[in-house]
Motif scaffolding. Sequence first.
Motif, PDB file in Angstrom:
ATOM      1  N   SER A  53       0.839  -1.204   0.000  1.00 24.26           N
ATOM      2  CA  SER A  53       0.000   0.000   0.000  1.00 24.26           C
ATOM      3  C   SER A  53       0.870   1.249   0.000  1.00 24.26           C
ATOM      4  CB  SER A  53      -0.929   0.014   1.217  1.00 24.26           C
ATOM      5  OG  SER A  53      -1.870  -1.026   1.128  1.00 24.26           O
ATOM      6  N   PHE A  54       1.938   1.249   0.790  1.00 25.26           N
ATOM      7  CA  PHE A  54       2.866   2.377   0.800  1.00 25.26           C
ATOM      8  C   PHE A  54       3.559   2.538  -0.549  1.00 25.26           C
ATOM      9  CE2 PHE A  54       2.970   2.308   5.543  1.00 25.26           C
ATOM     10  CZ  PHE A  54       2.742   3.667   5.733  1.00 25.26           C
ATOM     11  N   VAL A  55       3.995   1.435  -1.118  1.00 20.80           N
ATOM     12  CA  VAL A  55       4.692   1.492  -2.412  1.00 20.80           C
ATOM     13  C   VAL A  55       3.789   2.096  -3.479  1.00 20.80           C
ATOM     14  CG1 VAL A  55       5.646   0.085  -4.278  1.00 20.80           C
ATOM     15  CG2 VAL A  55       6.302  -0.389  -1.909  1.00 20.80           C
ATOM     16  N   PHE A  56       2.564   1.597  -3.588  1.00 20.59           N
ATOM     17  CA  PHE A  56       1.662   2.098  -4.623  1.00 20.59           C
ATOM     18  C   PHE A  56       1.160   3.504  -4.322  1.00 20.59           C
ATOM     19  CE2 PHE A  56       1.682  -2.323  -5.829  1.00 20.59           C
ATOM     20  CZ  PHE A  56       1.647  -2.247  -7.217  1.00 20.59           C
ATOM     21  N   ALA A  57       1.037   3.859  -3.043  1.00 22.44           N
ATOM     22  CA  ALA A  57       0.617   5.215  -2.699  1.00 22.44           C
ATOM     23  C   ALA A  57       1.666   6.239  -3.104  1.00 22.44           C
ATOM     24  CB  ALA A  57       0.332   5.327  -1.202  1.00 22.44           C
ATOM     25  N   ARG A  65      -5.169   4.173  -6.664  1.00 21.06           N
ATOM     26  CA  ARG A  65      -6.537   3.740  -6.988  1.00 21.06           C
ATOM     27  C   ARG A  65      -6.528   2.354  -7.622  1.00 21.06           C
ATOM     28  NH1 ARG A  65      -6.808   8.725  -9.091  1.00 21.06           N
ATOM     29  NH2 ARG A  65      -7.063   7.922 -11.206  1.00 21.06           N
ATOM     30  N   SER A  66      -5.573   2.113  -8.503  1.00 21.06           N
ATOM     31  CA  SER A  66      -5.481   0.797  -9.150  1.00 21.06           C
ATOM     32  C   SER A  66      -5.204  -0.287  -8.119  1.00 21.06           C
ATOM     33  CB  SER A  66      -4.374   0.798 -10.206  1.00 21.06           C
ATOM     34  OG  SER A  66      -4.672   1.712 -11.226  1.00 21.06           O
ATOM     35  N   PHE A  67      -4.269  -0.020  -7.192  1.00 23.14           N
ATOM     36  CA  PHE A  67      -3.949  -1.011  -6.170  1.00 23.14           C
ATOM     37  C   PHE A  67      -5.134  -1.217  -5.225  1.00 23.14           C
ATOM     38  CE2 PHE A  67      -1.852  -2.395  -2.157  1.00 23.14           C
ATOM     39  CZ  PHE A  67      -1.446  -3.628  -2.610  1.00 23.14           C
ATOM     40  N   ALA A  68      -5.853  -0.136  -4.893  1.00 16.99           N
ATOM     41  CA  ALA A  68      -7.040  -0.266  -4.042  1.00 16.99           C
ATOM     42  C   ALA A  68      -8.087  -1.139  -4.728  1.00 16.99           C
ATOM     43  CB  ALA A  68      -7.615   1.109  -3.718  1.00 16.99           C
ATOM     44  N   LEU A  69      -8.241  -0.980  -6.025  1.00 14.89           N
ATOM     45  CA  LEU A  69      -9.188  -1.795  -6.777  1.00 14.89           C
ATOM     46  C   LEU A  69      -8.779  -3.269  -6.736  1.00 14.89           C
ATOM     47  CD1 LEU A  69     -11.752  -1.518  -8.447  1.00 14.89           C
ATOM     48  CD2 LEU A  69     -10.312  -1.184 -10.453  1.00 14.89           C
ATOM     49  N   ILE A  70      -7.490  -3.537  -6.913  1.00 13.56           N
ATOM     50  CA  ILE A  70      -6.981  -4.912  -6.851  1.00 13.56           C
ATOM     51  C   ILE A  70      -7.220  -5.498  -5.454  1.00 13.56           C
ATOM     52  CG2 ILE A  70      -4.873  -6.304  -6.879  1.00 13.56           C
ATOM     53  CD1 ILE A  70      -3.899  -4.372  -9.137  1.00 13.56           C
ATOM     54  N   LEU A  71      -6.882  -4.721  -4.413  1.00 12.57           N
ATOM     55  CA  LEU A  71      -7.118  -5.202  -3.041  1.00 12.57           C
ATOM     56  C   LEU A  71      -8.600  -5.432  -2.792  1.00 12.57           C
ATOM     57  CD1 LEU A  71      -4.731  -3.209  -0.663  1.00 12.57           C
ATOM     58  CD2 LEU A  71      -4.724  -5.637  -1.157  1.00 12.57           C
ATOM     59  N   GLY A  72      -9.447  -4.564  -3.326  1.00 12.35           N
ATOM     60  CA  GLY A  72     -10.891  -4.725  -3.154  1.00 12.35           C
ATOM     61  C   GLY A  72     -11.390  -6.032  -3.741  1.00 12.35           C
ATOM     62  N   VAL A  73     -10.913  -6.373  -4.929  1.00  9.51           N
ATOM     63  CA  VAL A  73     -11.309  -7.634  -5.562  1.00  9.51           C
ATOM     64  C   VAL A  73     -10.778  -8.817  -4.759  1.00  9.51           C
ATOM     65  CG1 VAL A  73     -10.984  -9.070  -7.622  1.00  9.51           C
ATOM     66  CG2 VAL A  73     -11.552  -6.647  -7.868  1.00  9.51           C
ATOM     67  N   PHE A 107     -13.477  -4.342   4.254  1.00  9.48           N
ATOM     68  CA  PHE A 107     -12.298  -3.912   3.497  1.00  9.48           C
ATOM     69  C   PHE A 107     -12.560  -3.955   1.996  1.00  9.48           C
ATOM     70  CE2 PHE A 107      -9.275  -5.088   7.128  1.00  9.48           C
ATOM     71  CZ  PHE A 107      -9.194  -3.767   7.542  1.00  9.48           C
ATOM     72  N   ALA A 108     -13.271  -4.970   1.527  1.00  6.48           N
ATOM     73  CA  ALA A 108     -13.581  -5.064   0.095  1.00  6.48           C
ATOM     74  C   ALA A 108     -14.374  -3.843  -0.348  1.00  6.48           C
ATOM     75  CB  ALA A 108     -14.363  -6.349  -0.197  1.00  6.48           C
ATOM     76  N   VAL A 109     -15.389  -3.480   0.423  1.00  8.55           N
ATOM     77  CA  VAL A 109     -16.209  -2.315   0.069  1.00  8.55           C
ATOM     78  C   VAL A 109     -15.373  -1.035   0.106  1.00  8.55           C
ATOM     79  CG1 VAL A 109     -18.162  -0.900   0.843  1.00  8.55           C
ATOM     80  CG2 VAL A 109     -18.373  -3.392   0.788  1.00  8.55           C
ATOM     81  N   LEU A 110     -14.554  -0.879   1.154  1.00  7.55           N
ATOM     82  CA  LEU A 110     -13.719   0.325   1.266  1.00  7.55           C
ATOM     83  C   LEU A 110     -12.722   0.426   0.115  1.00  7.55           C
ATOM     84  CD1 LEU A 110     -12.966   0.382   5.099  1.00  7.55           C
ATOM     85  CD2 LEU A 110     -14.392   1.974   3.818  1.00  7.55           C
ATOM     86  N   PHE A 111     -12.011  -0.660  -0.153  1.00  8.16           N
ATOM     87  CA  PHE A 111     -10.997  -0.622  -1.217  1.00  8.16           C
ATOM     88  C   PHE A 111     -11.631  -0.449  -2.590  1.00  8.16           C
ATOM     89  CE2 PHE A 111      -8.102  -2.986   1.812  1.00  8.16           C
ATOM     90  CZ  PHE A 111      -7.281  -1.893   2.019  1.00  8.16           C
ATOM     91  N   LEU A 112     -12.747  -1.114  -2.840  1.00 11.03           N
ATOM     92  CA  LEU A 112     -13.425  -0.926  -4.120  1.00 11.03           C
ATOM     93  C   LEU A 112     -13.923   0.509  -4.257  1.00 11.03           C
ATOM     94  CD1 LEU A 112     -15.380  -4.292  -4.438  1.00 11.03           C
ATOM     95  CD2 LEU A 112     -13.457  -3.524  -5.853  1.00 11.03           C
ATOM     96  N   GLY A 113     -14.403   1.084  -3.170  1.00 10.74           N
ATOM     97  CA  GLY A 113     -14.829   2.483  -3.192  1.00 10.74           C
ATOM     98  C   GLY A 113     -13.686   3.420  -3.532  1.00 10.74           C
ATOM     99  N   VAL A 114     -12.541   3.213  -2.898  1.00  4.95           N
ATOM    100  CA  VAL A 114     -11.364   4.043  -3.190  1.00  4.95           C
ATOM    101  C   VAL A 114     -10.913   3.816  -4.627  1.00  4.95           C
ATOM    102  CG1 VAL A 114      -8.917   4.417  -2.648  1.00  4.95           C
ATOM    103  CG2 VAL A 114     -10.578   4.159  -0.795  1.00  4.95           C
ATOM    104  N   GLY A 115     -10.906   2.570  -5.057  1.00  2.00           N
ATOM    105  CA  GLY A 115     -10.424   2.250  -6.398  1.00  2.00           C
ATOM    106  C   GLY A 115     -11.327   2.750  -7.507  1.00  2.00           C
ATOM    107  N   LEU A 116     -12.619   2.800  -7.254  1.00  2.00           N
ATOM    108  CA  LEU A 116     -13.564   3.218  -8.285  1.00  2.00           C
ATOM    109  C   LEU A 116     -13.847   4.713  -8.285  1.00  2.00           C
ATOM    110  CD1 LEU A 116     -16.076   0.238  -8.058  1.00  2.00           C
ATOM    111  CD2 LEU A 116     -14.365   0.672  -9.842  1.00  2.00           C
TER     112      LEU A 116
END
Length: 131
Positions: A53-57, A65-73, A107-116
């Motif tokens: 998360s730190f690396v992609f941030a 956003r892309s990494f958050a989407l991946i984590l969400g899935v 976490f899935a909902v949060l990460f998908l929200g951030v990613g989308l």
Amino acid sequence: MRENKKMAKNLMYVFGAMFIILGVLGFVYNPLLGLFTTNYAHNLVHVVSGILSFVFASRGESAPRSFALILGVIYLLLTVFGFMQGSGNLFGIVAINGADNFLHLLFAVLFLGVGLTKPSNAMSPASASYR
């Protein structure tokens, strides 16, 4: 508008710190008083997720956003597999229980929200005509 562009980046830094802290604390003791089932593999996944998360941030504005989407899935899939299995060791490796499954869903909902969520840096045609 600049703040909106940094939202995903800042959230991924917060999630990264949270995952690292909880993962490291999990190696010492269960920081949440036994509510969640963890083992060394589970804690290691948290630490690695936090580091990534730190690396992609730190990589531009679209990478978080892309990494958050991946984590969400990934978390959504973990939720489905976790609810199908119940408690025990997910894939024979990572310890989980019912509380973990609901947390993974959150976490899935949060990460998908951030990613989308798209940054609002583009001006709409109506606002562009007033400039």
